[in-house]
Design an enzyme around this catalytic site. Structure first.
Site, mmCIF file in Angstrom:
data_model
loop_
_atom_site.group_PDB
_atom_site.id
_atom_site.type_symbol
_atom_site.label_atom_id
_atom_site.label_comp_id
_atom_site.label_asym_id
_atom_site.label_seq_id
_atom_site.Cartn_x
_atom_site.Cartn_y
_atom_site.Cartn_z
ATOM 1 N N CYS A 2 0.830 -1.197 0.000
ATOM 2 C CA CYS A 2 0.000 0.000 0.000
ATOM 3 C C CYS A 2 0.871 1.256 0.000
ATOM 4 O O CYS A 2 2.075 1.201 0.177
ATOM 5 C CB CYS A 2 -0.894 0.013 1.235
ATOM 6 S SG CYS A 2 -1.771 -1.531 1.500
ATOM 7 N N ARG A 27 2.719 0.302 -6.576
ATOM 8 C CA ARG A 27 2.664 -0.661 -5.486
ATOM 9 C C ARG A 27 1.436 -1.556 -5.574
ATOM 10 O O ARG A 27 1.379 -2.589 -4.926
ATOM 11 C CB ARG A 27 2.642 0.079 -4.141
ATOM 12 C CG ARG A 27 3.951 0.780 -3.819
ATOM 13 C CD ARG A 27 3.798 1.707 -2.630
ATOM 14 N NE ARG A 27 5.112 2.170 -2.182
ATOM 15 C CZ ARG A 27 5.704 1.776 -1.060
ATOM 16 N NH1 ARG A 27 5.090 0.928 -0.272
ATOM 17 N NH2 ARG A 27 6.887 2.222 -0.734
ATOM 18 N N TRP A 74 -4.409 -2.218 -0.756
ATOM 19 C CA TRP A 74 -4.695 -3.566 -1.218
ATOM 20 C C TRP A 74 -5.578 -4.191 -0.157
ATOM 21 O O TRP A 74 -5.243 -4.190 1.029
ATOM 22 C CB TRP A 74 -3.421 -4.398 -1.327
ATOM 23 C CG TRP A 74 -2.797 -4.492 -2.680
ATOM 24 C CD1 TRP A 74 -1.531 -4.121 -2.998
ATOM 25 C CD2 TRP A 74 -3.373 -5.024 -3.874
ATOM 26 N NE1 TRP A 74 -1.296 -4.371 -4.318
ATOM 27 C CE2 TRP A 74 -2.405 -4.935 -4.879
ATOM 28 C CE3 TRP A 74 -4.631 -5.566 -4.186
ATOM 29 C CZ2 TRP A 74 -2.636 -5.363 -6.183
ATOM 30 C CZ3 TRP A 74 -4.867 -5.994 -5.475
ATOM 31 C CH2 TRP A 74 -3.874 -5.898 -6.455
ATOM 32 N N ASN A 98 -0.036 0.900 6.449
ATOM 33 C CA ASN A 98 0.507 -0.184 5.641
ATOM 34 C C ASN A 98 0.941 -1.301 6.572
ATOM 35 O O ASN A 98 1.435 -1.034 7.666
ATOM 36 C CB ASN A 98 1.731 0.271 4.842
ATOM 37 C CG ASN A 98 1.386 1.279 3.777
ATOM 38 O OD1 ASN A 98 0.228 1.482 3.446
ATOM 39 N ND2 ASN A 98 2.413 1.921 3.228
ATOM 40 N N GLY A 99 0.816 -2.556 6.130
ATOM 41 C CA GLY A 99 1.248 -3.676 6.952
ATOM 42 C C GLY A 99 0.081 -4.367 7.621
ATOM 43 O O GLY A 99 -1.053 -4.352 7.127
ATOM 44 N N GLU A 480 18.203 -21.744 -2.049
ATOM 45 C CA GLU A 480 18.023 -20.300 -2.206
ATOM 46 C C GLU A 480 19.176 -19.538 -1.564
ATOM 47 O O GLU A 480 19.704 -18.583 -2.134
ATOM 48 C CB GLU A 480 16.679 -19.883 -1.603
ATOM 49 C CG GLU A 480 16.514 -18.393 -1.358
ATOM 50 C CD GLU A 480 16.453 -17.542 -2.610
ATOM 51 O OE1 GLU A 480 16.444 -16.302 -2.478
ATOM 52 O OE2 GLU A 480 16.421 -18.111 -3.726
ATOM 53 N N LYS A 484 21.795 -17.109 -3.623
ATOM 54 C CA LYS A 484 22.009 -15.693 -3.297
ATOM 55 C C LYS A 484 23.490 -15.408 -3.084
ATOM 56 O O LYS A 484 24.021 -14.377 -3.527
ATOM 57 C CB LYS A 484 21.222 -15.302 -2.048
ATOM 58 C CG LYS A 484 19.744 -15.147 -2.281
ATOM 59 C CD LYS A 484 19.444 -13.949 -3.188
ATOM 60 C CE LYS A 484 18.027 -14.023 -3.700
ATOM 61 N NZ LYS A 484 17.791 -15.116 -4.658
ATOM 62 N N GLU A 487 25.213 -15.392 -6.433
ATOM 63 C CA GLU A 487 24.808 -14.282 -7.288
ATOM 64 C C GLU A 487 25.521 -12.987 -6.949
ATOM 65 O O GLU A 487 25.944 -12.244 -7.843
ATOM 66 C CB GLU A 487 23.298 -14.057 -7.170
ATOM 67 C CG GLU A 487 22.442 -15.053 -7.911
ATOM 68 C CD GLU A 487 20.967 -14.747 -7.766
ATOM 69 O OE1 GLU A 487 20.249 -14.819 -8.778
ATOM 70 O OE2 GLU A 487 20.525 -14.422 -6.644
ATOM 71 N N HIS A 503 26.592 -38.520 0.500
ATOM 72 C CA HIS A 503 26.644 -39.151 -0.809
ATOM 73 C C HIS A 503 27.422 -38.290 -1.794
ATOM 74 O O HIS A 503 26.988 -38.044 -2.927
ATOM 75 C CB HIS A 503 25.234 -39.433 -1.330
ATOM 76 C CG HIS A 503 24.457 -40.375 -0.473
ATOM 77 N ND1 HIS A 503 24.705 -41.729 -0.447
ATOM 78 C CD2 HIS A 503 23.464 -40.153 0.414
ATOM 79 C CE1 HIS A 503 23.884 -42.309 0.401
ATOM 80 N NE2 HIS A 503 23.122 -41.375 0.946
ATOM 81 N N LYS A 603 17.579 -8.574 -14.308
ATOM 82 C CA LYS A 603 16.424 -8.720 -13.428
ATOM 83 C C LYS A 603 15.363 -9.617 -14.036
ATOM 84 O O LYS A 603 14.804 -10.480 -13.361
ATOM 85 C CB LYS A 603 15.827 -7.335 -13.121
ATOM 86 C CG LYS A 603 14.694 -7.370 -12.105
ATOM 87 C CD LYS A 603 15.184 -7.894 -10.766
ATOM 88 C CE LYS A 603 14.067 -8.047 -9.773
ATOM 89 N NZ LYS A 603 14.529 -8.751 -8.554
#
Length: 608
Positions: A2, A27, A74, A98-99, A480, A484, A487, A503, A603
């Site tokens: 929001c 947003r 939202w 917001n939140g 993940e 990161k 990257e 293994h 991106k």
């Protein structure tokens, strides 16, 4: 996410508020509203849908007043209706937010017992009613605001407007960003510098836990304990404001700190706050009878999909095939009649995933996509879309988009399980309650765990190779974390299922190799602990991510530990994704790499 705008101006505030909200449209939102003080009284204008609807309302019923607040929303708690649109409040005070307020139900019950009368389904109204109750009891605005902030749990940014106080806005930040703009006899508040750019180039950013008293003459900042603090005023060029890095060194750092708001917004679009039931739009297929799902994605989105596969198969007992999108169509897999494709992409333009979508379509599959861009090609070509509420993600390495995808997948898994009768309403409520605790825990990690993660980063930054180990739904989190680190720091790292370490990867372990163990308490903790002890016995440098119980059991084999909040195993992958991303960030900073634009990466990958 929001958007918030606030103005203490010299001319009518409504046009400035509307312009600020337009700059926050990226947003995403489904309703909007503003409130100003007219002759010391609070007057609101709100509308469902796009800002053009609010503008039409203002044209029909102009709104005066030089001080006001505005919001794009939202829908989370309550449908996207005019009555649920912000600002919310009473004759004494209005609030934009917001939140999420995690303890809104408890506060609402308490306040209704004190005679406060609620008129909406939103968690935000709880803040307004709490403030109204405190003001009615004789507190002044600043005293009431500080007392109210102390009662709130969750992740939030707030701006408050008080009747009879034409030169005052009070604002607060905890887990959701907020900025204060300084003008000549004017002051401004906004979700980021982009909203304020047409009004001022002098910006100060609140830190987590801050609250500020904004008057026409300036702003006084306070920390969580109420102590007055200084916050640097920075000059922001319009070009910089257009992407809103704020006070953070890098976009990635800013986006890491948006995790609480993003997770909360994504969850609250799908979870009914009263029943704790997951409410999804039409998926394009019958969730009670779909025989099989075929999931495909690329990079971090694929790892999110692997977590989702674990959740869906475990909870709903629906088989889920999983392929990286670049391999899917060349494997030419058979399509199950009546089955559905589940595709995940931040941009909705990822070439390999889009090609997989078209392969599935040709195979007669219904297409369900999880996307962050509603106008993307994948959205247009899907039968149904579940949107993430991550907002623009500028850093090339995906962070908040990943946790938003996990939040949506978790809700999808719960909804499928409920539709198929593999869980009952009580189990559904327990699972959604666990998910709704994540934003508050995420805010705590970012506020209180950053120094510990930075310290651990010092151990990892000199390594040549790093191994990440996890089991079950935390195995993709290990992948993940390794992705990161590769990257943005350019350190070789691999994520493995902890049971697979012996293994092959165990041959790599010696005293120079950090082992990042992702081991929340739960059914698989003891198995993971055993694998970490095997790595320790070979000289591996164990870095443990666990809760207090897990750290207590394994501290003796670890060179360092990070203690995370206790959380239900179902929600653990979302929460544990944050420190592994944060660790990669700190290692990259220590190594001096280009955090936001790492070499060779883009991106949105729009070529195969």
């Amino acid at each position: 996410m929001c958007g918030i705008v606030g103005v203490i101006g010299r001319a009518d505030a409504a046009p400035l508020l509307l312009e600020g909200l337009r700059r926050l449209e990226y947003r995403g939102y489904d309703s909007a509203g503003i409130a100003t003080l007219v002759d010391d009284r609070i007057v609101r204008r709100r509308a469902q849908g796009k800002l053009a609807n609010l503008a039409a309302v203002l044209d029909a019923a102009p709104l005066g007043g030089t001080t006001g607040i505005g919001h794009t929303r939202w829908a989370t708690h309550g449908a996207p209706t005019e009555s649920n649109a912000h600002p919310h409040g009473t004759t004494r005070v209005v609030v934009v937010h917001n939140g999420i307020i995690e303890n809104h139900a408890e506060l609402r019950h308490e306040l209704e017992g004190c005679g406060q009368v609620f008129s909406t389904e939103t968690d935000t109204e709880t803040v307004a009613q709490l403030l109204d109750h405190l003001l009615a009891g004789g507190m002044g605005p600043g005293e009431a605001a500080q007392a109210a902030f102390a009662r709130l749990e969750g992740a939030y940014a707030l701006a408050l407007l008080f009747a009879g106080q034409p030169d005052l806005i009070i604002a607060a930040q905890h887990g959701a960003p907020l900025a204060v703009g300084f003008g000549d006899g004017e002051m401004f508040v906004g979700s980021d510098a982009l909203a304020l750019a047409p009004m001022t180039s002098q910006i100060a950013y609140l830190r987590d836990g801050d609250w500020t008293v904004v008057t026409r003459n300036g702003a006084v900042f306070h920390d969580r304990a109420g102590q007055e603090v200084r916050r640097e005023i920075k000059r922001t060029a319009l070009s910089g404001a257009s992407i809103g890095r704020g006070a953070f060194r890098h976009f990635m750092e800013k986006e890491l700190h948006e995790h609480p708001a993003v997770i909360g917004d994504s969850l609250h679009r799908m979870v009914d706050p009263g029943t704790r039931a997951v409410v999804l739009p039409d998926l394009g297929f019958d969730p009670a009878t779909v025989p099989r799902l075929t999931m495909t994605a690329c990079g971090s989105a694929y790892y999110a999909g692997l977590v989702g596969r674990n959740w869906i198969e475990t909870l709903a007992r629906v088989p889920v095939d999983a392929d990286v999108a670049s391999e899917f169509r060349y494997r030419d897999p058979p399509m199950t009649p009546g089955g559905a494709g589940l595709l995940i992409s931040q941009s909705g333009e990822t070439a390999d995933t889009l090609a997989a979508l078209r392969t599935m379509r040709a195979g007669g599959q219904t297409i369900l996509s999880i996307l962050n861009v509603a106008e993307s090609t994948m959205a247009r070509e899907s039968d149904a879309v579940l949107g993430t509420v991550a907002g623009p993600e500028i850093g090339v390495a995906s962070t908040k988009a990943f946790t938003a995808q996990l939040a949506v997948l978790a809700c999808l898994a719960v909804a499928l399980a409920r539709a198929r009768g593999t869980i009952d309403a009580e189990a559904e409520a327990a699972l959604t309650d666990a998910l709704l605790k994540v934003p508050g825990h995420a805010a705590d990690i970012l506020a209180h765990g950053d120094a510990a993660v930075q310290r651990i980063g010092g151990l990892v930054a000199e390594a040549r190779d790093v191994l990440y180990l996890g089991r079950g739904s935390c195995y993709p989190v290990a992948m993940e974390g390794a992705l990161k680190l590769k990257e943005i720091s350019y350190i070789h790292a691999e994520g493995y299922a902890a049971g697979e370490m012996k293994h092959g990867p165990i041959a790599l372990i010696d005293k120079s190799v950090p082992i990042i163990g992702i081991a929340p308490s739960g059914p698989l903790f003891e198995k993971t602990a055993s694998n970490l002890q095997e790595a320790h016995a070979r000289g591996g440098q164990i870095i443990l991510l666990s809760d207090s119980a897990g750290v207590g059991k394994l501290r003796h084999i670890a060179v360092d530990t990070l203690t995370l909040p206790d959380i239900h195993p179902f929600a653990a992958p979302i929460l544990y994704s944050i420190p592994v991303q944060l660790l990669a960030y700190h290692v990259a900073v220590l190594r001096g790499t280009d955090v936001d634009q790492p070499r060779n990466l883009a991106k949105s990958v729009t070529v195969e």
